[in-house]
Scaffold this motif. Structure first.
Motif, PDB file in Angstrom:
ATOM      1  N   ASN A  90       0.706  -1.330  -0.460  1.00  0.00           N
ATOM      2  CA  ASN A  90      -0.043  -0.018   0.021  1.00  0.00           C
ATOM      3  C   ASN A  90       1.297   1.758   0.174  1.00  0.00           C
ATOM      4  O   ASN A  90       1.004   1.755   0.972  1.00  0.00           O
ATOM      5  CB  ASN A  90      -0.458   0.237   1.324  1.00  0.00           C
ATOM      6  N   TYR A  91       2.015   1.916  -1.302  1.00  0.00           N
ATOM      7  CA  TYR A  91       2.260   2.916  -0.995  1.00  0.00           C
ATOM      8  C   TYR A  91       2.153   3.110  -2.693  1.00  0.00           C
ATOM      9  O   TYR A  91       1.843   2.579  -3.554  1.00  0.00           O
ATOM     10  CB  TYR A  91       3.679   2.335  -1.329  1.00  0.00           C
ATOM     11  N   HIS A  92       2.585   4.077  -3.080  1.00  0.00           N
ATOM     12  CA  HIS A  92       3.060   4.695  -4.318  1.00  0.00           C
ATOM     13  C   HIS A  92       4.265   5.167  -4.424  1.00  0.00           C
ATOM     14  O   HIS A  92       5.138   5.754  -4.057  1.00  0.00           O
ATOM     15  CB  HIS A  92       1.954   5.741  -4.602  1.00  0.00           C
ATOM     16  N   TYR A  93       4.676   5.187  -6.059  1.00  0.00           N
ATOM     17  CA  TYR A  93       5.925   5.736  -6.486  1.00  0.00           C
ATOM     18  C   TYR A  93       5.912   6.478  -7.519  1.00  0.00           C
ATOM     19  O   TYR A  93       5.277   6.289  -8.514  1.00  0.00           O
ATOM     20  CB  TYR A  93       7.589   4.743  -6.642  1.00  0.00           C
ATOM     21  N   GLU A  94       6.419   7.916  -7.626  1.00  0.00           N
ATOM     22  CA  GLU A  94       6.249   8.695  -7.799  1.00  0.00           C
ATOM     23  C   GLU A  94       7.519   9.909  -7.837  1.00  0.00           C
ATOM     24  O   GLU A  94       7.974  10.612  -6.925  1.00  0.00           O
ATOM     25  CB  GLU A  94       4.829   9.532  -7.387  1.00  0.00           C
ATOM     26  N   ASP A  95       7.484  10.306  -9.165  1.00  0.00           N
ATOM     27  CA  ASP A  95       8.658  11.165  -9.123  1.00  0.00           C
ATOM     28  C   ASP A  95      10.161  10.747  -8.386  1.00  0.00           C
ATOM     29  O   ASP A  95      10.278  11.746  -7.185  1.00  0.00           O
ATOM     30  CB  ASP A  95       8.276  12.710  -9.278  1.00  0.00           C
ATOM     31  N   GLY A  96      10.190   9.293  -8.428  1.00  0.00           N
ATOM     32  CA  GLY A  96      11.952   8.691  -7.060  1.00  0.00           C
ATOM     33  C   GLY A  96      11.390   9.092  -6.226  1.00  0.00           C
ATOM     34  O   GLY A  96      12.785   8.834  -5.379  1.00  0.00           O
ATOM     35  N   ILE A  97      10.201   9.159  -5.453  1.00  0.00           N
ATOM     36  CA  ILE A  97       9.103   9.268  -4.272  1.00  0.00           C
ATOM     37  C   ILE A  97       9.075   8.341  -3.623  1.00  0.00           C
ATOM     38  O   ILE A  97       7.949   8.142  -4.540  1.00  0.00           O
ATOM     39  CB  ILE A  97       9.220  10.311  -3.739  1.00  0.00           C
ATOM     40  N   PHE A  98       9.071   7.414  -2.483  1.00  0.00           N
ATOM     41  CA  PHE A  98       7.782   6.232  -2.289  1.00  0.00           C
ATOM     42  C   PHE A  98       7.238   7.223  -0.985  1.00  0.00           C
ATOM     43  O   PHE A  98       7.422   8.265  -0.877  1.00  0.00           O
ATOM     44  CB  PHE A  98       8.573   5.423  -1.359  1.00  0.00           C
ATOM     45  N   LEU A  99       5.581   6.962  -1.773  1.00  0.00           N
ATOM     46  CA  LEU A  99       4.876   7.856  -0.678  1.00  0.00           C
ATOM     47  C   LEU A  99       3.757   6.563  -0.137  1.00  0.00           C
ATOM     48  O   LEU A  99       3.368   5.591  -0.833  1.00  0.00           O
ATOM     49  CB  LEU A  99       3.911   8.601  -1.483  1.00  0.00           C
ATOM     50  N   PHE A 100       3.870   6.493   1.544  1.00  0.00           N
ATOM     51  CA  PHE A 100       2.824   5.856   2.230  1.00  0.00           C
ATOM     52  C   PHE A 100       2.587   5.927   3.492  1.00  0.00           C
ATOM     53  O   PHE A 100       2.854   7.492   4.223  1.00  0.00           O
ATOM     54  CB  PHE A 100       3.103   4.315   2.372  1.00  0.00           C
ATOM     55  N   SER A 101       1.657   5.951   3.994  1.00  0.00           N
ATOM     56  CA  SER A 101       0.871   6.467   5.582  1.00  0.00           C
ATOM     57  C   SER A 101       1.001   4.925   6.248  1.00  0.00           C
ATOM     58  O   SER A 101       0.602   3.723   5.877  1.00  0.00           O
ATOM     59  CB  SER A 101      -0.004   6.510   5.168  1.00  0.00           C
ATOM     60  N   ASN A 102       1.473   5.256   7.634  1.00  0.00           N
ATOM     61  CA  ASN A 102       0.831   3.995   8.358  1.00  0.00           C
ATOM     62  C   ASN A 102       0.284   4.055   9.485  1.00  0.00           C
ATOM     63  O   ASN A 102       0.395   3.556  10.622  1.00  0.00           O
ATOM     64  CB  ASN A 102       2.842   3.973   9.224  1.00  0.00           C
ATOM     65  N   ILE A 103      -0.655   5.344   9.089  1.00  0.00           N
ATOM     66  CA  ILE A 103      -1.911   4.589   9.914  1.00  0.00           C
ATOM     67  C   ILE A 103      -3.554   4.629   9.525  1.00  0.00           C
ATOM     68  O   ILE A 103      -4.518   5.075   9.688  1.00  0.00           O
ATOM     69  CB  ILE A 103      -1.802   6.825  10.733  1.00  0.00           C
ATOM     70  N   GLY A 104      -3.164   3.751   8.077  1.00  0.00           N
ATOM     71  CA  GLY A 104      -4.110   3.455   7.718  1.00  0.00           C
ATOM     72  C   GLY A 104      -5.077   4.467   6.972  1.00  0.00           C
ATOM     73  O   GLY A 104      -6.476   4.037   6.890  1.00  0.00           O
ATOM     74  N   ARG A 105      -4.498   5.416   6.468  1.00  0.00           N
ATOM     75  CA  ARG A 105      -5.113   6.051   5.681  1.00  0.00           C
ATOM     76  C   ARG A 105      -4.779   6.358   4.968  1.00  0.00           C
ATOM     77  O   ARG A 105      -3.120   6.647   4.381  1.00  0.00           O
ATOM     78  CB  ARG A 105      -5.525   7.822   6.695  1.00  0.00           C
ATOM     79  N   ALA A 106      -5.229   7.013   3.578  1.00  0.00           N
ATOM     80  CA  ALA A 106      -5.577   7.542   2.073  1.00  0.00           C
ATOM     81  C   ALA A 106      -4.350   8.213   2.378  1.00  0.00           C
ATOM     82  O   ALA A 106      -3.985   9.029   2.882  1.00  0.00           O
ATOM     83  CB  ALA A 106      -6.054   7.999   1.159  1.00  0.00           C
ATOM     84  N   LEU A 107      -3.243   8.247   1.317  1.00  0.00           N
ATOM     85  CA  LEU A 107      -1.883   9.200   1.143  1.00  0.00           C
ATOM     86  C   LEU A 107      -2.376  10.317   0.464  1.00  0.00           C
ATOM     87  O   LEU A 107      -3.348  10.199   0.260  1.00  0.00           O
ATOM     88  CB  LEU A 107      -1.057   8.748   0.206  1.00  0.00           C
ATOM     89  N   HIS A 108      -1.867  11.618   0.914  1.00  0.00           N
ATOM     90  CA  HIS A 108      -1.976  13.062   0.674  1.00  0.00           C
ATOM     91  C   HIS A 108      -1.413  12.893  -0.518  1.00  0.00           C
ATOM     92  O   HIS A 108       0.512  13.376  -0.155  1.00  0.00           O
ATOM     93  CB  HIS A 108      -1.554  14.454   1.675  1.00  0.00           C
ATOM     94  N   ILE A 109      -1.478  12.855  -2.263  1.00  0.00           N
ATOM     95  CA  ILE A 109      -1.001  13.379  -3.432  1.00  0.00           C
ATOM     96  C   ILE A 109      -1.288  14.058  -3.836  1.00  0.00           C
ATOM     97  O   ILE A 109      -2.428  14.518  -3.962  1.00  0.00           O
ATOM     98  CB  ILE A 109      -0.841  11.928  -3.525  1.00  0.00           C
TER      99      ILE A 109
END
Length: 162
Positions: A143-162
């Motif tokens: 449950n993560y995204h990879y965008e513009d060379g950056i891994f994005l994720f949250s560890n509190i069970g809510r959606a990422l702010h992208i």
């Protein structure tokens, strides 16, 4: 090996600076970072880690022998999210790589701060990219995204702010 994160105190910052120089040297083959006339790599934010609340630096140590295994630097300066944390610098000494010390240290950092995370692997390093991809994929269950060379994720069970 049982590891721990030890917050770097101001009286030990010279040790962190030397480790950081080694890390910057390793990365210089990919990011074209040049040393100055003083034979040091520039890192203009270094002193901020000892005076700003939103920056933290840790030594990675063997809990039993207290041997120095590496370091991690975390801050709240993000490129994609409004709030959260970022791994600014991360290094495990070569002798201790490939035995899950880096993975364990990364997860310890993530658990210290709940919320959004951004991790940018060292520029141009396929090895760093694969390390972070594997760690974050396992930690987040994919449950993560990879965008513009950056891994994005949250560890509190809510959606990422992208």
């Amino acid at each position: 090996m049982d590891i721990m994160l030890e917050k770097v105190q101001a009286d030990k910052k010279d040790i962190l600076f030397r480790l950081l120089q080694y890390s910057l040297y390793e990365e210089s083959s990919n990011d074209q970072n040049d040393i100055g006339e003083d034979a040091l790599f520039k890192y203009p934010w270094f002193e901020h880690y000892f005076v700003e609340e939103d920056r933290e630096a840790y030594f990675i140590r063997d809990r039993k022998a207290e041997n120095l295994l590496g370091f991690v630097m975390v801050n709240a300066y993000l490129q994609k999210n409004a709030d959260g944390r970022s791994i600014a610098e991360f290094m495990v000494l070569p002798r201790f790589r490939r035995n899950k010390i880096g993975k364990e240290a990364a997860v310890m950092c993530f658990k210290k701060h709940r919320g959004n995370w951004e991790v940018s692997p060292a520029y141009g390093s396929s090895q760093a990219y694969l390390f972070w991809k594997n760690v974050i994929d396992e930690y987040t269950g994919g449950n993560y995204h990879y965008e513009d060379g950056i891994f994005l994720f949250s560890n509190i069970g809510r959606a990422l702010h992208i």
